[in-house]
Scaffold this motif. Sequence first.
Motif, PDB file in Angstrom:
ATOM      1  N   MET A   1      -4.953   2.104  -1.923  1.00 24.12           N
ATOM      2  CA  MET A   1      -5.020   1.575  -0.698  1.00 24.12           C
ATOM      3  C   MET A   1      -4.905   0.211  -0.748  1.00 24.12           C
ATOM      4  O   MET A   1      -4.537  -0.760   0.543  1.00 24.12           O
TER       5      MET A   1
ATOM      6  N   LEU B   1      -0.215   7.662   4.006  1.00 21.63           N
ATOM      7  CA  LEU B   1      -1.467   6.895   4.057  1.00 21.63           C
ATOM      8  C   LEU B   1      -2.613   7.656   3.151  1.00 21.63           C
ATOM      9  O   LEU B   1      -2.953   8.889   3.583  1.00 21.63           O
TER      10      LEU B   1
ATOM     11  N   ILE C   1      -0.902  -0.412   3.263  1.00 23.27           N
ATOM     12  CA  ILE C   1      -1.122   0.144   4.663  1.00 23.27           C
ATOM     13  C   ILE C   1      -0.567  -0.531   5.860  1.00 23.27           C
ATOM     14  O   ILE C   1       0.126   0.158   6.420  1.00 23.27           O
TER      15      ILE C   1
END
Length: 464
Positions: free
Chosen positions: A282, A415, A289
């Motif tokens: 992430m 994601l 992102i």
Amino acid sequence: MWLEIFLASVLGYVIYWFVSKDKEETLPLEDGWWGPGVRPTAREDESIRPFKVETSDEQINDLHQRIEKARLTPPLEDSRFHYGFNSNYLKKVISYWRNEFDWKKQVEILNRYPHFKTRIEGLDIHFIHVKPPQLPSGRTPKPLLMVHGWPGSFYEFYKIIPFLTDPKNHGLSDDHVFEVICPSIPGYGFSEASSKKGFNSVATARIFYKLMLRLGFQEFYIQGGDWGSLICTNMAQLVPSHVKGLHLNMALVLRNFYTLTLLLGRRFSGLFGYTERDVELMYPFKEKIFYSIMRESGYMHIQCTKPDTVGERWGRPGSADLLHPGVGGRNTAHRLLFVVPLHVALRVAFRFCFPRKFSLDDLLTNIMLYWTTGTITSSQRFYKENLGQGYLAQKHERMKVYVPTGFAAFPCELLHAPEKWVKFKYPKLISYSYMPRGGHFAALEEPQLMAQDIRKFVGLLERQ
């Protein structure tokens, strides 16, 4: 006095626990009619009919003529794919498509599995149904519904099916043997498109549930990614008593406290329940992102708002199909620069992003399923029906799922969804796997890995 305070505190806690406890809600099953006109008074034909994928020389000749007329804009120097689909690479794809790709051979491959159609809620629903070639003595196969997304198709599952239906001959144990049902979402490929507004993932889930009942399955497993993950989630919300287990490789879980922790998660990962692997997938947040979503979601915005505009082309078939800015005096922000098949190819190929794990034949076969059926526009409408009403506008988006769930987190997914996020939406999460490789189209990219994770989930569930 202290006893009264203690009893009052206990009573207050009990009341709070009951009030704040999640209610295991279900979506109302309801019914629908999505065919043209009003619903007939006669009972719907529930027969299941064999279907065969077929093509014609006329279709292929028409395709070749359109490809030959393509007029491409040269890319900027050293631009690679930073400005969109690189036309130098596209020339190679076009050349292969026109001169080497054998669609008739691919049709034979498509027909290796049994195809069927049946009418549900006014629509002809297409599906493949693959049974195990052999079973251990005294065993019955586990029914598994697998649902694709956009711009995918039932063909995504062709490589994973042997690992599920015939595992012993493909390097896996026969502890779990499945019979696999892969339908086409209505408006995609060989499933008829809705004639009416409002056909969303919940309606699709209800139709696929009816399909499973029609095939004789009262209980079954379901698996999905992309739109398939939402459709399968909705099915679990509609009929949880019929869904033995839900396996996902993508989860739409943006409505929870944890998503608000993204900016602080790297520094306080332990506090928010993020593992080292979560942090790797992430962060840095801005690149992995924020920028990623901004770069890759343009197609989503236009399909949520004007799917018919981007889905259609201007010009008459067989004539001036080469579209160019300003042709016919049309001044619009979305001028299509290619003939119809290239427009379809670009939209499909750009979402697939050419992973190295599947071939041009795989990609073009998927494209041809849209082109030969003329379903690119109807498939794109699914975005408007599901996302065009706004964020959290539909009840199912605010509901949790109380069906045993397994989740495969592939590292190249659009994601990453940490286990904490998934468990918030799916409280009965019993299996969460960090997959070693693979991306958004996992069943096509990494069929054996995906099959192993499905088998792992089912094994854990059945041992409970």
